[in-house]
Each structure stands twice: as C-alpha cells, then as structure tokens.
Design an enzyme around this catalytic site. Structure first.
Site, PDB file in Angstrom:
ATOM      1  N   ARG A 156      41.433  46.519  37.194  1.00  0.00           N
ATOM      2  CA  ARG A 156      41.391  48.178  37.066  1.00  0.00           C
ATOM      3  C   ARG A 156      40.573  48.555  35.914  1.00  0.00           C
ATOM      4  NH1 ARG A 156      47.402  49.986  39.192  1.00  0.00           N
ATOM      5  NH2 ARG A 156      47.294  48.681  41.442  1.00  0.00           N
ATOM      6  N   ASN A 161      39.986  41.870  39.573  1.00  0.00           N
ATOM      7  CA  ASN A 161      40.766  42.544  40.909  1.00  0.00           C
ATOM      8  C   ASN A 161      40.741  43.983  40.617  1.00  0.00           C
ATOM      9  OD1 ASN A 161      43.243  42.181  42.608  1.00  0.00           O
ATOM     10  ND2 ASN A 161      44.092  43.272  40.757  1.00  0.00           N
ATOM     11  N   GLU A 162      40.524  44.692  41.880  1.00  0.00           N
ATOM     12  CA  GLU A 162      40.701  46.029  41.767  1.00  0.00           C
ATOM     13  C   GLU A 162      39.746  46.592  40.783  1.00  0.00           C
ATOM     14  OE1 GLU A 162      44.858  46.943  41.941  1.00  0.00           O
ATOM     15  OE2 GLU A 162      45.016  46.050  43.699  1.00  0.00           O
ATOM     16  N   MET A 163      38.620  46.204  40.367  1.00  0.00           N
ATOM     17  CA  MET A 163      37.828  46.387  39.149  1.00  0.00           C
ATOM     18  C   MET A 163      37.661  47.830  39.033  1.00  0.00           C
ATOM     19  SD  MET A 163      37.091  43.310  40.402  1.00  0.00           S
ATOM     20  CE  MET A 163      35.067  43.247  40.498  1.00  0.00           C
TER      21      MET A 163
END
Length: 808
Positions: free
Chosen positions: A376, A412-414
């Site tokens: 994130r 992940n879910e950057m």
C-alpha cells in the site's frame, strides 16, 4: 508462551552482566571466525530522545533479553493505536582480548524500522528497513575489556520507508530478532553466492562465487571448495587461486543429483575454505538444493519436470504475547505446523522474515514467495524510491542461496491509499515497478518476479495474482471456478494469492449466512470493503461453519482443475492489525486457520483433509458441542479426513460407511444426516487407510429440543487449568437459565482482585474485550502467588455486571 520480565537496573546486576559477557570465548579468533549470540541481558529505555547522552542520564532503564518489541501488548490492547516512536537498548560487552588482524562486527537479523548503533559513545553505523539483516563494523571502536553498545531503534511513522502505515498489519518496533557478535580474520570470505545453472535428473552444474575481503593484503592464498551430498559424502572438490575479489568456482558435471523437492527436500553442503600456505584461515558453509521449476503459459506449475499443484498459505511474523519478537523455536513451530497441514508453499507476508524461516522452508520442503514490503501507500518521493531499491537489493542478497525461494515479490496492493500526493498515478507507479523488476532480474536471473493486486503492473512481472475473494469481499464462493477460468486466459502466469474469511472460534450456526438473495452470487471481482456493496465480510456471522464451507469449496475446485497453478490461502494464523478495532477480538485479523497462539480452528482440518498424508479424521466440530433444534429435524454432520473410507457412529450405532471422493462437496462426500437425541450424543468417526489401518475421532454433543429465549443476563464460572491458572467463562442465559446459543454481543472481563487476566493476547481466551461465540466467552487468569481469592467481573451494554469469587 514467552513472557518478558522487567526489573530496575542496579549496580549488582551490571556486574552480573559484565561477568556473563566474560564467558564469550574468543581465544582463537585470529585463526577462525566466531559467531556469538548476544541476546541476553540488554538494558532497555522507552524514550525517543535522539541523543545518547540524554538516554544515558535516564534512571528508568530496565533489563530484558532479545528479541524484543515494545508493541508486544499495546498492539492488541483496547486502546486505539500503538506506540510508534523510538527506544534505546544498551549492553555491556566484555572482550577479554582484541586479537590482531581481526574484524569485529555486530550482526542484527532484524531491527524495526530504523536503527542507529553506538559503540563506546561513538556512532558505528545505521540501517534503514526493519525486516532485513545487517552488519555494523565495530573494529575501530572497541577496546580490550568492557565496551558499551547502545542502539536506538525507531518505528515512528515515516512515509519514506516501506511498508506504509496504511498496511493491514502491525509494524512492530524494537530489536525483534537475534543479535550476534562476529569475529572474522581480516582476510576472510565475505559471502558466498550459489547458483545451479543446469539441473536435470541425470546431471547438474554448480557455480560458487566467493567474495574475499582484504584479498590485496595477502595474495598468497587459495580457495578450497567441496560439495557434500545429503548423506555427507564428498562428491566434488576443487582448489583454486583467487583471481579477483570475487572468484567463481564451477562444477560442471555432478552426476545423478538428489533433487530438492517438496516431498524430499535434499540439501547438499558447500564448504569453502580460505587457505594461507595450505593452513585454513577462514571457512564458510552454505546449503544448496538442486531443482528447476517452470510456470507454464496459461497453465500449471512444474517442479523438476513434474506438475505440482501449489498448495499454499500465508505467514505473518508474530505470535500471541510476544508480537514479532519470536524465538527460533516459535518460528520453526509455525513452519512445521504449515508443513504438517500438507502445504507445499508459503507466501511470506508482507516482508522478508527471520532467517530461521528460510532455513525451515529449505529443510521441510516449502516453496517460498519472498516479498519486498511495498504494501500500500503508492509511489513515494526520491528518498522513498532509493530506500525501496536498497531493500530489494538487500533482500535478494541475503536470501539468494535458499533453494526454497522461487519468487521475488515486488509488492502488494501497492497503489492503494497513497501516502504522497499523486502517489497513485498508474503510469509513474508502473515505471518504477519496471525499474524494480529489472533490478530483481539483474540481481537474480534464476528466479521469477511477482506482485499481487496491482493490475496496471500485471504485464511487468513474471507471475501475477489478481484479487479474488469469492464468498467474502465479493460474490459467492461458488463462482470461484468461473474466476479461475477467466484469469487463466487473461494472465500468462497466473497464481491466486489470498482467499478466505474471518472466523470466530466457537461460533457456529445451523444455517450460516451465505448471502443468497443479498449479494450478486455470480460476481468475483473484489468490492472494496469501504463501499456499501453487500458482501459476506459485512453481513456474515463469522461462524466457523461458513468458513469451513468456503475453504472446502475452494479446495474442491483447485484440486480438480488440471490446468491451475494453485492457490495460497490467507492466512495461517490470526494476526494483529491497527485497522480492525471492531473485530470480534479487537485489532485482530481473524482469517487464520489457527488462532494467534497456533491452536487449530476447524478450517485447519479442511486443508489437512485435502493435503496431508498422515491419516486422521476430524468431526466438525470440536467447538460445537452445545446445539439445539426441533425434535425430528435431521442435521448434516461432516467429517474431514484423508482416509479412503470413513464410518460414522452415533451413540454406538453405525450410520454407514462412505467413500471419500475429492469431487464431492461438502467434505468430499463424508457427511451424514442424523437425528440427535435429547441430551448427550456421542459421535465417533473411524477412518480406514489403504493399508487397512484405522484412525478415529470422538466428540460428545449436548443437544436440546427447547430453543433458548431472549438473553437476560450473564453467568460466570471457572475451572483450574493444568498450568495453575484459571479459565473464567461467561455464558449468556435466558429466564430459564438456558445458554443463549444465538447471542453474539461483546462482553468485557476484568479481574478486580487476586490475579491478572491474560489480556492483550489477541486470542479466544486472551482478550478482556471479546464478542461471544454461541453465548460463551472465556478468559485465562493468572492467580496471585499469595493465594488471595480472585474476584472477577464481566460486563456488557445489555446487562448489569456479574461477579465471581474464586477461592484458591
């Protein structure tokens, strides 16, 4: 459970620490390297001053042993947020003699997030990033005798360092892993980089790149390299003269290698000796596994030329009571439990983990997805980008030699919830992702790259996982096959990481909420939780029954799809998160197959029934032994087992033998309808293996035909546990004193006198605030040593408090 005890620091204790440090035996470090664990007897100061002199003047230092985090409890207490600041650690390190031509280093396996090290009042070095090991050279700062090592560690909010504070997990502060004192010959082997360029069943090749420190000071040296097979027999050896600081030693034809795979994780040993006039000056060893793998285009995964269905789970680095400051024994126990379940793959979420984890995966046969902590927060500024590249470089360098690792994940879910203005710009984010991808392949051409849930970057990396939360954040789990068929065509190398849902231990229902008529059952795209789109995560009952069915369906699909790479369940254990204060156990993500202590939930046995080889049977459910319903209404009982045949007995009467069929749902066809009798019902499931052996499981169910009325109050009771503590249990009851099996409201425990609750553990019996499971909640209480009667109370918003006195 590991407990950390604190007490004031005094002069006699300082003397004891110094004496203990004298036990370090460094008498022969001039000839050979030593590595000494220095975890014990550190002083700790919870003060965020950035000045060593100010810290040294403080009076409230305490003593503890590493690993340690100051967030071991406040991450899971009932107060919003957790401490994000700096603390100091200090150790008196006695070195009886400074050996000539010796390099001294401190090696930290992990210190979160930023670290600054001082030796004898002078700054020795620093490090950015909390999940990767680093060394600090202290050679020029130490002296013979007593030395003071001081370490400032800071986990303050810092948007320039990944992971983002918007990540759905706790960023624990402290020296959370082991610390070592290294003593190396000045002319030593700095590291080994091992690759296996060619591997087949008939032969293999091996490249060993040895980096030699201070080679120019002593050119009259040689390297001797030997390779031992898994049984310890030398199968190849070579002696070379180093031609540069980095010297490559090649073995071209290793015949009939014993391959590393998930069933037989064969490990060879590479030993490299640095010889000075044929006398050993330094020695380094590494394990190596010979294997090759391939992701088929739009198809399955192959290991060593054979199709392998990836059967995976996720692992966060934390445990009840200690947070991220786990012992090696606890780390190992996690991986052994994952392997015992039958998994062959683990995604390390969402950061590199303790060295013990990679060692265990190598030895147990668990394939690894290792992940850069870009979780994130979007794209950051130049400093952020430099830090992220450095972390990727360090991660690959540190873990390069592990045969278990097949994927370097770049994030992940950057692009979700950016920390910087414009940080979610897809064009710029994808450009930086491409830089990371190129860097990863340059550093390691032998492995693949991956990301999850950043669709704009799916074409950049080698392997991609979209977000499919069928039956939880979107749609119905029965749409899972449709999702797989769609994504297998769309993505060249598709893998499915993250699926599942939350379950509260002991909560059961005869009719789990499935969303029928309330949600779009054919959808599979994840609806972001913050929207008003109905999904089971919002409207479900968090029962163990529903999650068992959800996982059963996912596995039923995956195990019968010949072209599927495989999937990775989220997550193996419940874990702490600051983003979920409203959960049944506050601040806990309860999607684990086990609770935060590692105790299996029902769902664990679903996976075991599909994946494990050791025969077992498990009746659903050991936490559902109080049930109710009208007389004459049949209930369906599922047995999860890996046996070919299972017979279920009810009160001594056989209900028939059934054959296990992996294409049948639920429980692969191992389910029976039965009519419970009022009162005690004994169920026994007997499984038969192929070779005629039997295994069994037994539960007793108390069944009543009378439904409880509305809850009117709470009752308290206690039982003494084998460890000497007491388990205090609250029940919600109606006017007839019947337990209200449909009551799920939150209750609050408190010990008023005579003991201490096991609070802030994030477990079903370790939280003072917890929602009831079928009208029941419990907490463990540690009695005071003086035998004072324990006084307990339980409260909630609906009833007046109830009290219990426990006479010891």
């Amino acid at each position: 459970m590991k407990k950390q005890h604190f007490k004031p620091l005094n002069s006699s204790l300082l003397y004891s620490i110094a004496v203990a440090c004298l036990l370090f035996s460094l008498h022969d470090i001039h000839a050979q390297r030593t590595k000494t664990n220095i975890n014990e007897n550190w002083s700790y100061l919870e003060n965020d001053t950035n000045k060593l002199t100010t810290a040294n003047q403080a009076k409230n230092w305490t003593v503890l042993h590493l690993p340690h985090t100051w967030n071991s409890e406040d991450a899971t207490d009932n107060t919003p947020g957790y401490r994000r600041a700096a603390s100091w650690y200090k150790k008196q390190l006695v070195i009886p003699k400074i050996a000539a031509n010796t390099v001294y280093q401190l090696y930290f396996e992990g210190s979160n997030i930023t670290t600054k090290v001082y030796v004898n009042g002078k700054e020795a070095g620093d490090h950015i990033g909390g999940y990767i090991g680093f060394t600090i050279d202290i050679t020029n700062l130490i002296k013979q005798g007593n030395n003071e090592v001081a370490v400032r560690v800071d986990n303050s909010y810092n948007p320039e360092i990944i992971p983002s504070q918007k990540s759905d997990f706790t960023i624990y502060g402290g020296i959370t892993r082991d610390v070592w004192l290294l003593a190396l010959p000045k002319n030593h082997i700095d590291n080994l980089k091992i690759t296996t360029p060619k591997v087949s069943n008939q032969s293999a090749s091996l490249n060993v790149v040895a980096t030699i420190n201070n080679l120019e000071a002593n050119k009259d040296v040689k390297l001797e390299v030997s390779l031992k097979n898994p049984k310890g027999k030398i199968v190849a050896t070579k002696k070379v003269v180093p031609n540069s600081v980095k010297t490559t030693i090649t073995f071209d034809n290793i015949k009939n290698p014993e391959l590393w795979d998930t069933q037989k994780p064969n490990l060879y040993t590479v030993t490299v000796s640095l010889l000075d006039k044929n006398k050993e000056k330094d020695l380094l060893t590494e394990k190596v596994g010979f294997r090759w793998f391939e992701f088929k285009d739009h198809g399955p995964f192959y290991l060593n030329g054979k199709r392998l269905l990836i059967r995976g789970t996720h692992r966060h680095e934390e445990h009840a009571g200690v947070g991220a400051a786990m012992t090696n024994k606890q780390h190992r126990a996690d991986m052994e439990a994952i392997k015992e379940m039958g998994a062959n793959f683990v995604r390390l979420a969402h950061y590199p983990q303790d060295p013990e984890i990679y060692k265990a995966c190598d030895e147990l046969g668990l394939l690894v997805w290792d992940e850069l902590p870009w979780c994130r927060g979007g794209l950051g500024n130049e400093v952020w980008q430099t830090n992220s590249k450095n972390m990727l470089t360090e991660m690959i360098a540190q873990n390069y030699n592990h045969p278990s690792i097949i994927l370097w994940s770049l994030g992940n879910e950057m692009n979700w919830l950016p920390d910087f203005p414009g940080g979610d710009d897809p064009e710029k984010t994808t450009a930086f992702l491409s830089e990371l991808n190129d860097l990863a392949h340059k550093l390691d051409p032998t492995r693949k790259t991956a990301i999850r849930k950043y669709y704009e970057g799916s074409h950049v990396v080698d392997v991609f996982s979209p977000s499919i939360w069928s039956g939880w954040y979107s749609g119905s789990y029965k749409s899972y096959q449709k999702a797989l068929d769609t994504y297998k065509k769309e993505y060249k190398h598709f893998i499915h990481a993250e699926y599942g849902g939350d379950s509260h231990v002991g909560r059961h229902t005869e009719k789990p909420v499935t969303g029928e008529g309330l949600i779009k059952s054919e959808g599979w795209e994840e609806a972001i939780v913050q929207t008003q789109v109905a999904n089971i995560a919002q409207i479900g009952d968090w029962s163990e029954n529903y999650i068992v069915d959800l996982f059963d369906w996912h596995l039923h699909v995956a195990e019968n799809d010949p072209n599927f790479v495989g999937n990775i369940q989220w997550a193996f254990k419940d874990f702490a998160t600051p983003l979920r204060p409203e959960d049944d156990i506050p601040y806990m993500n309860q999607k684990g197959l086990t609770d935060r202590n590692g105790n299996p939930k029902d769902a664990y046995y679903v996976f075991k029934s599909y994946w494990s080889e050791k025969p077992f049977t498990y009746i659903e459910s050991h936490t559902w032994t109080e049930r109710q319903g009208p007389k004459g209404i049949a209930r369906n009982i599922s047995v999860y087992s890996n046996c070919n045949q299972v017979t279920l007995y009810h009160n001594g009467k056989s209900l028939g033998k059934k054959q296990r069929d992996s294409k049948a749902f639920p429980a692969c066809g191992l389910n029976w309808d039965l009519n419970f009798e009022e009162g005690k019902n004994t169920l026994i499931a007997v499984g038969e293996t192929k070779d005629g052996k039997t295994v069994s499981d037994t539960i007793n169910v108390n069944y009543r035909f009378k439904k409880n009325d509305t809850a009117l109050g709470l009752t308290l009771s206690s039982e003494k546990l084998k460890n000497g503590n007491y388990l205090v249990t609250a029940l919600a009851v109606d006017k007839n004193n019947l337990r209200c099996l449909d009551y799920e409201e939150r209750v609050y425990f408190q010990c008023l006198k005579g003991g201490t609750t096991m609070k802030n553990q994030g477990t079903p019996t370790g939280s003072e605030s917890i929602k009831m499971a079928n009208g029941k909640a419990s907490i463990e209480v540690i009695p005071d040593a003086d035998g004072t009667p324990i006084v307990m109370t339980v409260l909630n918003q609906n009833f007046k408090g109830e009290f219990l006195i426990i006479k010891q």
